[in-house]
Enzyme design. Structure first.
Site, PDB file in Angstrom:
ATOM      1  N   ASP A  13      79.205  51.478 -36.995  1.00 50.79           N
ATOM      2  CA  ASP A  13      78.689  51.047 -35.691  1.00 50.79           C
ATOM      3  C   ASP A  13      79.563  49.997 -35.021  1.00 50.79           C
ATOM      4  OD1 ASP A  13      76.529  52.739 -36.168  1.00 50.79           O
ATOM      5  OD2 ASP A  13      75.397  51.169 -37.171  1.00 50.79           O
ATOM      6  N   LYS A  16      83.175  52.910 -32.415  1.00 52.36           N
ATOM      7  CA  LYS A  16      84.194  53.970 -32.485  1.00 52.36           C
ATOM      8  C   LYS A  16      84.050  54.971 -31.332  1.00 52.36           C
ATOM      9  CE  LYS A  16      82.625  54.829 -36.607  1.00 52.36           C
ATOM     10  NZ  LYS A  16      81.733  53.676 -36.839  1.00 52.36           N
ATOM     11  N   GLY A  17      82.792  55.354 -31.049  1.00 52.02           N
ATOM     12  CA  GLY A  17      82.564  56.341 -29.993  1.00 52.02           C
ATOM     13  C   GLY A  17      83.152  55.881 -28.672  1.00 52.02           C
ATOM     14  N   LYS A  18      82.883  54.639 -28.323  1.00 52.26           N
ATOM     15  CA  LYS A  18      83.403  54.113 -27.054  1.00 52.26           C
ATOM     16  C   LYS A  18      84.934  54.193 -27.019  1.00 52.26           C
ATOM     17  CE  LYS A  18      84.526  50.058 -24.442  1.00 52.26           C
ATOM     18  NZ  LYS A  18      84.227  48.856 -23.715  1.00 52.26           N
ATOM     19  N   GLY A  40      76.253  57.888 -35.488  1.00 57.36           N
ATOM     20  CA  GLY A  40      75.741  57.856 -34.121  1.00 57.36           C
ATOM     21  C   GLY A  40      76.788  57.140 -33.296  1.00 57.36           C
ATOM     22  N   HIS A  41      77.515  57.873 -32.476  1.00 55.47           N
ATOM     23  CA  HIS A  41      78.618  57.291 -31.703  1.00 55.47           C
ATOM     24  C   HIS A  41      78.220  57.256 -30.232  1.00 55.47           C
ATOM     25  CE1 HIS A  41      81.722  58.403 -35.074  1.00 55.47           C
ATOM     26  NE2 HIS A  41      80.747  57.619 -35.481  1.00 55.47           N
ATOM     27  N   ARG A 143      80.647  72.277 -56.459  1.00 59.92           N
ATOM     28  CA  ARG A 143      81.114  73.645 -56.212  1.00 59.92           C
ATOM     29  C   ARG A 143      79.987  74.664 -56.056  1.00 59.92           C
ATOM     30  NH1 ARG A 143      84.881  73.186 -61.309  1.00 59.92           N
ATOM     31  NH2 ARG A 143      82.881  72.368 -61.997  1.00 59.92           N
ATOM     32  N   GLN A 222      81.189  56.289 -39.875  1.00 59.15           N
ATOM     33  CA  GLN A 222      80.788  55.188 -40.766  1.00 59.15           C
ATOM     34  C   GLN A 222      81.865  54.094 -40.713  1.00 59.15           C
ATOM     35  OE1 GLN A 222      80.330  58.698 -42.307  1.00 59.15           O
ATOM     36  NE2 GLN A 222      78.607  58.348 -40.972  1.00 59.15           N
ATOM     37  N   THR A 237      78.180  55.451 -48.239  1.00 61.79           N
ATOM     38  CA  THR A 237      77.915  56.848 -47.903  1.00 61.79           C
ATOM     39  C   THR A 237      78.675  57.711 -48.911  1.00 61.79           C
ATOM     40  OG1 THR A 237      77.775  58.447 -46.093  1.00 61.79           O
ATOM     41  CG2 THR A 237      79.788  57.072 -46.174  1.00 61.79           C
ATOM     42  N   SER A 297      71.884  53.623 -33.775  1.00 59.64           N
ATOM     43  CA  SER A 297      72.002  54.722 -32.806  1.00 59.64           C
ATOM     44  C   SER A 297      71.426  56.012 -33.379  1.00 59.64           C
ATOM     45  CB  SER A 297      73.476  54.982 -32.466  1.00 59.64           C
ATOM     46  OG  SER A 297      74.168  53.797 -32.291  1.00 59.64           O
ATOM     47  N   ALA A 330      83.010  41.426 -28.088  1.00 61.58           N
ATOM     48  CA  ALA A 330      83.293  40.001 -27.936  1.00 61.58           C
ATOM     49  C   ALA A 330      82.224  39.340 -27.076  1.00 61.58           C
ATOM     50  CB  ALA A 330      84.667  39.822 -27.298  1.00 61.58           C
TER      51      ALA A 330
HETATM   52  P1  GDP Z   1      79.957  53.702 -33.527  1.00 56.56           P
HETATM   53  O1  GDP Z   1      79.042  54.319 -34.520  1.00 56.56           O
HETATM   54  O2  GDP Z   1      81.084  52.968 -34.172  1.00 56.56           O
HETATM   55  O3  GDP Z   1      80.438  54.657 -32.481  1.00 56.56           O
HETATM   56  O4  GDP Z   1      79.087  52.588 -32.781  1.00 56.56           O
HETATM   57  P2  GDP Z   1      77.578  52.756 -32.227  1.00 56.56           P
HETATM   58  O5  GDP Z   1      77.618  53.590 -31.005  1.00 56.56           O
HETATM   59  O6  GDP Z   1      76.656  53.172 -33.306  1.00 56.56           O
HETATM   60  O7  GDP Z   1      77.211  51.244 -31.939  1.00 56.56           O
HETATM   61  C1  GDP Z   1      77.932  50.465 -31.063  1.00 56.56           C
HETATM   62  C2  GDP Z   1      76.983  49.962 -29.977  1.00 56.56           C
HETATM   63  O8  GDP Z   1      77.609  48.917 -29.255  1.00 56.56           O
HETATM   64  C3  GDP Z   1      76.640  51.023 -28.935  1.00 56.56           C
HETATM   65  O9  GDP Z   1      75.354  50.775 -28.464  1.00 56.56           O
HETATM   66  C4  GDP Z   1      77.677  50.779 -27.854  1.00 56.56           C
HETATM   67  O10 GDP Z   1      77.236  51.216 -26.568  1.00 56.56           O
HETATM   68  C5  GDP Z   1      77.794  49.291 -27.886  1.00 56.56           C
HETATM   69  N1  GDP Z   1      79.111  48.731 -27.529  1.00 56.56           N
HETATM   70  C6  GDP Z   1      80.345  49.248 -27.738  1.00 56.56           C
HETATM   71  N2  GDP Z   1      81.292  48.367 -27.355  1.00 56.56           N
HETATM   72  C7  GDP Z   1      80.636  47.280 -26.891  1.00 56.56           C
HETATM   73  C8  GDP Z   1      81.062  46.003 -26.389  1.00 56.56           C
HETATM   74  O11 GDP Z   1      82.244  45.685 -26.298  1.00 56.56           O
HETATM   75  N3  GDP Z   1      80.076  45.131 -26.022  1.00 56.56           N
HETATM   76  C9  GDP Z   1      78.748  45.430 -26.132  1.00 56.56           C
HETATM   77  N4  GDP Z   1      77.871  44.506 -25.763  1.00 56.56           N
HETATM   78  N5  GDP Z   1      78.321  46.605 -26.603  1.00 56.56           N
HETATM   79  C10 GDP Z   1      79.246  47.507 -26.996  1.00 56.56           C
HETATM   80  P1  IMO Z   2      78.583  55.454 -37.629  1.00 58.98           P
HETATM   81  O1  IMO Z   2      79.574  56.588 -37.668  1.00 58.98           O
HETATM   82  C1  IMO Z   2      76.226  52.567 -39.895  1.00 58.98           C
HETATM   83  C2  IMO Z   2      74.766  53.809 -43.840  1.00 58.98           C
HETATM   84  C3  IMO Z   2      73.284  53.993 -44.006  1.00 58.98           C
HETATM   85  C4  IMO Z   2      73.127  53.648 -45.474  1.00 58.98           C
HETATM   86  C5  IMO Z   2      74.396  54.231 -46.087  1.00 58.98           C
HETATM   87  C6  IMO Z   2      74.223  55.621 -46.671  1.00 58.98           C
HETATM   88  O2  IMO Z   2      77.607  55.552 -36.525  1.00 58.98           O
HETATM   89  O3  IMO Z   2      79.249  54.140 -37.725  1.00 58.98           O
HETATM   90  P2  IMO Z   2      73.863  58.063 -45.677  1.00 58.98           P
HETATM   91  O4  IMO Z   2      72.934  58.576 -44.624  1.00 58.98           O
HETATM   92  O5  IMO Z   2      75.300  58.262 -45.374  1.00 58.98           O
HETATM   93  O6  IMO Z   2      73.490  58.555 -47.040  1.00 58.98           O
HETATM   94  O7  IMO Z   2      73.607  56.463 -45.721  1.00 58.98           O
HETATM   95  O8  IMO Z   2      75.357  54.288 -45.039  1.00 58.98           O
HETATM   96  N1  IMO Z   2      75.373  54.592 -42.729  1.00 58.98           N
HETATM   97  C7  IMO Z   2      75.776  54.062 -41.568  1.00 58.98           C
HETATM   98  N2  IMO Z   2      75.693  52.793 -41.111  1.00 58.98           N
HETATM   99  N3  IMO Z   2      76.851  53.513 -39.153  1.00 58.98           N
HETATM  100  C8  IMO Z   2      76.971  54.772 -39.614  1.00 58.98           C
HETATM  101  O9  IMO Z   2      77.692  55.714 -38.965  1.00 58.98           O
HETATM  102  C9  IMO Z   2      76.374  55.115 -40.855  1.00 58.98           C
HETATM  103  N4  IMO Z   2      76.289  56.238 -41.585  1.00 58.98           N
HETATM  104  C10 IMO Z   2      75.681  55.915 -42.735  1.00 58.98           C
HETATM  105  O10 IMO Z   2      72.566  53.116 -43.177  1.00 58.98           O
HETATM  106  O11 IMO Z   2      73.182  52.250 -45.652  1.00 58.98           O
HETATM  107 MG    MG Z   3      77.018  54.358 -35.011  1.00 57.65          MG
END
Ligand code: GDP
Ligand code: IMO
Ligand code: MG
Length: 426
Positions: A13, A16-18, A40-41, A143, A222, A237, A297, A330
Site C-alpha cells: 500500500d 504503487k498503483g498511482k 488493491g492498487h 504441483r 504487496q 504473503t 483498499s 509526504a
Molecule cells: P498500492 O497498493 O501500493 O497501490 O497502494 P494503495 O492504493 O493500496 O494505497 C495507497 C493509498 O494512498 C491510496 O488510497 C492512494 O490513493 C493514496 N495515495 C497515493 N499517493 C498518495 C500521496 O502522495 N498522498 C496521499 N495523501 N495519498 C496518496
Molecule cells: P498491495 O499490492 C498490504 C498482507 C495481508 C496479510 C498478509 C498475507 O495493495 O500493496 P494474503 O492475503 O496475501 O495471504 O495476506 O499480507 N497483504 C497486503 N498488505 N497491501 C497488499 O497489497 C497486501 N497483500 C497482502 O494484510 O497481512
Molecule cells: Mg494496496
C-alpha cells in the site's frame, strides 16, 4: 529494452498503483508479475478514484499493452467484476490486456481453505486478505494447481473436480462448514467470460517486446517486507514480491532487468499481523491513519501506522537492487510539528543494530529515533522541488544520507497530478 521494475519497499500500500499510472505513458507494456486479488492498487485522476486488484495499473492508458504474468494467482470471479467495473471507461480491454496461460487460478475452495487455516490459527493468524492466495500458491508449488491455460482444455471440469475433492477432504478435517453452490456457479460463469480475452504464453510476449526494443514496466504487488523469503515470516504473503519475482513471474532473464523503482511512504503502515517496530498505537498513529486515509483498499481494514523505519527500508533496497527511490504521501506528515525517523534498533540485550534480526517475529526491538522538525504547511499545488518547504527538503536529505540514493520523485497527494519531480527520472 530492459524491463524496469516498480515495487513497494515496505508492507504494501505504498502507492504503487498511482505511480504505475503516472509512469505508464513512458512504457509500451505494463505487466503484473505476482500476487493476486490480495492487492488493491488505487488510481485517482479526473475526479475518479479506481481500485485495481489483478489488472495492471497501466490499463487506463490506451496505448499501453497490459499483461497478467505467469507468477500471478488469478481469481476469475474477481477478474470478471473488475472488467465490468471498467466498462464506463470505454477501454479496448480485449486488445489491451493479455493473460498468461501459466498464471494460477484461484478456486472458490482456495478461499474457503484460507478462511479455515486462519480460523484454526486463532490468535496467531496472519491477517490474510482471505482471497485464497496462500492455498493457491501452495497448490502451485505442490504441483497440483490449475492454470489459466487449463480452462480451455476439454477436461477442465474433471481437473477442477479432482482438485476440489482434495480441498473438500481438507475442509472436512478442519470441520469447516460451507456452501459452495453459488460460488461454483459464479466461478464457471467467470471462467467462460475470461476465455474472451487473449490467453497467451506471456513469456513470449514479454521477451518479444524486449527484443523489439519496447519499453516494459513490471508492476509489483504487496511489499518487500511481505516477501515469502525475506519478509517477517510467517507474517508474509505467499509470493516473491522482490525484484527477483519479476524474473520468475514474467520469464525475464536477470540480465534484462533495468531500473528498479522502489516506492515507500514517508512514514510506515502495515495491515494484518506481524512485527512492526515503529508502530504507534497512540493518538499520533491515529492522526496518521485519519490524515493518510489508511484503511485497506481491498478489505477496508484500518492500517497500522508508524514512523519511517530506515533499517527495514535499507534491507528492502538491498534485496531489490533499487536504483530509483520514490517517496509517497509526504503530505500526510504536514500535520506534525516533529517527525521521527528510526535509524537503528535496540535489541533486548541492549545491543544496537541497523539490521533486521532473524528473531524479529519473536522478540521486541526498540526503535532508536532521530527527531526532525516538521514543515507544518500544505504542499498542495507544489510541482517543483525548489517550492518545497525547507523542513521537507531537510527530511529528504536526512533519508538520502542514510539510504545512500537520491529521492527524485515525491508524491504529495492521491491524484495523478500531485507529484514533485527533482531533475528527471531515468
Ligand atoms: P498500492 O497498493 O501500493 O497501490 O497502494 P494503495 O492504493 O493500496 O494505497 C495507497 C493509498 O494512498 C491510496 O488510497 C492512494 O490513493 C493514496 N495515495 C497515493 N499517493 C498518495 C500521496 O502522495 N498522498 C496521499 N495523501 N495519498 C496518496
Ligand atoms: P498491495 O499490492 C498490504 C498482507 C495481508 C496479510 C498478509 C498475507 O495493495 O500493496 P494474503 O492475503 O496475501 O495471504 O495476506 O499480507 N497483504 C497486503 N498488505 N497491501 C497488499 O497489497 C497486501 N497483500 C497482502 O494484510 O497481512
Ligand atoms: Mg494496496
Amino acid at each position: 529494452m530492459a524491463v524496469d521494475v516498480l515495487l513497494g519497499l515496505q508492507w504494501g500500500d505504498e502507492g504503487k498503483g498511482k505511480i504505475v499510472d503516472v509512469l505508464a505513458p513512458r512504457y509500451q507494456v505494463v505487466a503484473r508479475f505476482q500476487g493476486g486479488p490480495n492487492a488493491g492498487h488505487t488510481l485517482e485522476f479526473d475526479g475518479f478514484k479506481h481500485v485495481l486488484h489483478q489488472i495492471p495499473s497501466g490499463i487506463f492508458r490506451q496505448e499501453v499493452q497490459n499483461i497478467i504474468g505467469n507468477g500471478v494467482v488469478l481469481d476469475p470471479i474477481i477478474f470478471k467484476k473488475e472488467i465490468e467495473g471498467l466498462a464506463h471507461f470505454n477501454l479496448d480491454l480485449k486488445k489491451n490486456l493479455e493473460i498468461s496461460k501459466k498464471a494460477s487460478i484461484i478456486l472458490p475452495t482456495h478461499r474457503l481453505l484460507d478462511a479455515a487455516y486462519e480460523l484454526a490459527k486463532g490468535k496467531e493468524k496472519i491477517g490474510s486478505t482471505l482471497k485464497g492466495i496462500g492455498p493457491t500458491y501452495t497448490d502451485k508449488i505442490s504441483r497440483q494447481g490449475l492454470r489459466v491455460g487449463d480452462m480451455i482444455s476439454p477436461n477442465f471440469p474433471e481437473k477442477y473436480k479432482a482438485l476440489v475433492d482434495r480441498h473438500k477432504a481438507i475442509l472436512d478435517v478442519y470441520q469447516y462448514e460451507y456452501d459452495l453452490a453459488e460460488a461454483e456457479a459464479a466461478f464457471f460463469e467467470a471462467v467462460d467470460f475470461m476465455k474472451q480475452f487473449p490467453l497467451v504464453d506471456s513469456e513470449y510476449s514479454v521477451n518479444h517486446a524486449i527484443t523489439e526494443g519496447k519499453t516494459i514496466l513490471a508492476e509489483g504487488a504487496q511489499g518487500s517486507l511481505l516477501d515469502v523469503d525475506f519478509g517477517s515470516y510467517p507474517f508474509v504473503t505467499s509470493s516473491n514480491t522482490v525484484t527477483a519475482g519479476a524474473c520468475t513471474g514474467l520469464g525475464v532473464a536477470p540480465k534484462n532487468i533495468g531500473e528498479v523503482y522502489g516506492i515507500f511512504k514517508a512514514y510506515a503502515t502495515r495491515v494484518g499481523s506481524g512485527p512492526f517496530p515503529t508502530e504507534l498505537e497512540d493518538e499520533v498513529g491515529e492522526a496518521m491513519r485519519q490524515e493518510g486515509r489508511e484503511f485497506g483498499s481491498t478489505t477496508g481494514r484500518p492500517r497500522r501506522c508508524g514512523w519511517i523505519d530506515l533499517p527495514a527500508l535499507k534491507y528492502a533496497m538491498m534485496i531489490n537492487g533499487v536504483t530509483q527511490l520514490i517517496m509517497m504521501k509526504a503530505d500526510v506528515l504536514n500535520i506534525f510539528e516533529e517527525i521521527q525517523v528510526c535509524t537503528a534498533y535496540e535489541m533486548p540485550d541492549g545491543t544496537v543494530t541497523d539490521q533486521i534480526p532473524f528473531e524479529i517475529t519473536d522478540i521486541k526491538v526498540k526503535p532508536i529515533y532521530s527527531t526532525l522538525p516538521g514543515w507544518h504547511c500544505s504542499l498542495e499545488g507544489m510541482r517543483d522541488f525548489n517550492e518545497l518547504p525547507a523542513e521537507l527538503t531537510n527530511y529528504i536529505a536526512f533519508l538520502e544520507k542514510h539510504l545512500n540514493l537520491p529521492i527524485n520523485f515525491i508524491s504529495t497527494g492521491p491524484d495523478r497530478e500531485a507529484c514533485v519531480l527533482r531533475g528527471s527520472l531515468a
